[in-house]
Write a protein that holds these residues in place. Sequence first.
Motif, short mmCIF file in Angstrom:
data_model
loop_
_atom_site.label_atom_id
_atom_site.label_comp_id
_atom_site.label_asym_id
_atom_site.label_seq_id
_atom_site.Cartn_x
_atom_site.Cartn_y
_atom_site.Cartn_z
N ASP A 32 0.82 -1.21 0.00
CA ASP A 32 0.00 0.00 0.00
C ASP A 32 0.85 1.26 0.00
O ASP A 32 0.33 2.36 -0.13
CB ASP A 32 -0.94 0.00 1.21
N GLY A 137 -5.09 5.80 6.20
CA GLY A 137 -5.96 5.04 5.30
C GLY A 137 -6.27 3.66 5.87
O GLY A 137 -7.40 3.19 5.84
N THR A 202 -2.14 9.62 -4.26
CA THR A 202 -2.40 8.73 -3.13
C THR A 202 -3.06 9.47 -1.99
O THR A 202 -4.00 8.96 -1.36
CB THR A 202 -1.09 8.10 -2.64
N ALA A 205 -6.61 9.84 -2.69
CA ALA A 205 -7.34 8.59 -2.48
C ALA A 205 -7.60 8.33 -1.00
O ALA A 205 -8.59 7.70 -0.64
CB ALA A 205 -6.56 7.43 -3.10
N ILE A 206 -6.72 8.81 -0.15
CA ILE A 206 -6.90 8.58 1.29
C ILE A 206 -7.85 9.62 1.89
O ILE A 206 -8.71 9.30 2.72
CB ILE A 206 -5.53 8.62 2.00
N SER B 76 -12.56 8.70 -6.76
CA SER B 76 -12.69 8.25 -5.38
C SER B 76 -14.16 8.26 -4.96
O SER B 76 -14.65 7.33 -4.33
CB SER B 76 -11.86 9.13 -4.46
N GLN B 82 -9.20 2.74 -3.34
CA GLN B 82 -7.99 3.54 -3.25
C GLN B 82 -7.09 3.35 -4.46
O GLN B 82 -6.65 4.30 -5.07
CB GLN B 82 -7.25 3.14 -1.97
#
Lengths: 265, 102
Positions: A32, A137, A202, A205-206, B76, B82
């Motif tokens: 991740d 996350g 990223t 996305a979190i 998202s 993710q």
Amino acid sequence: MNPAMNAATTTPAPAPAPTQTKASSLLAGARDTIPMLVGAAPFGLIFGTLASAGPLAPWQGQAMSLFVFAGSSQFIALGLAAGHAGLAVIWLTTLIVNLRHMLYAASLLPHLKHLPARWRWLLGFLLTDEAFAVMTGHYARRSPTIPAAPPSPPSPLSHWYFLGSGLSMYLNWQAWTLAGLAFGAVFPGLSDLGLDYAMAATFIAIVTPQCASRPHLGAALVAGSLALVFKDLPYKLGLLSAVAVGVAAGMLLMRVSARGQGVRP
Amino acid sequence: MILGMFLVTYATKALLFILGERVRFPKLLAEGLSFVPVTVLTAIITPMIFTPSGAGLELSFRNPQLVASIAAVAASLALNRQLATIGVGLLVYFAWKIGMGG
């Protein structure tokens, strides 16, 4: 959007299986963190290149990555050392630039305080912006609806996941520092490829799923806007101020919305 | 120099972890800390996204960071995955960067 991408997205993310082991958690943490590894690569490379060109001996550049392991402060220290700043200035600046880690530690502490001391000493060393993001996350996925709530019973293997994330960042940082020291001058274009955008993607996305509640969305918007306003303040002071005001805005919104619903926060 | 930087940095990172159970946050502080992830992570990336060349705001469709970030937020929200979000963001970013000739 291309069809291959769509096909990939319909595959559900691997759910935490009941058969998790220490090794699988370690690997999951590292996996991740992959976008962060890519994102940090150009910075490590640039750091190594600058270190080889500056006032420090190459081994000192690597030693800084090995022991300090905090990118922004390493860059600033190089700059200060090149400008013949005194040690006290360098140390004080390092302290201010790295103060944000204390916020990360405070935020993650409820998940970690049950661990044996040696784990807490180790994970503290491995704490970075990226590891914090990945761990945020990770814990948010474990209690998805309420990022604000105190954690449910600590998951038994999350510290292995943290170790996998932190250790992969650490080794990655060492490798790219070394590459920069050795070859930085040879491939000057490598740092302009835009790989650092992987980090931003990223973080989006979190953060996006965590902005489901209005106070959290408001806090993020305020902090994000102020970070732009304050972006030229030195030593991450802009970041710290933006976060402080963002947090205050979030707490205020929480009270306003609680009053609106006639519920105490 | 490096030893001092190590000690200072390690202190900021690990002090609270090392204190562990001995740290008790008052309720108000704990509540504030719950906003730290969203605020810090957002504040780190907004300058990268909106002012990629380090000068003024670049609120333009020619800014690949901005276009890709809008796509990533949309991905998202739509997919809540993710990895897919990161994939969409990177894909749009590099496609846009190449498409814009640079």
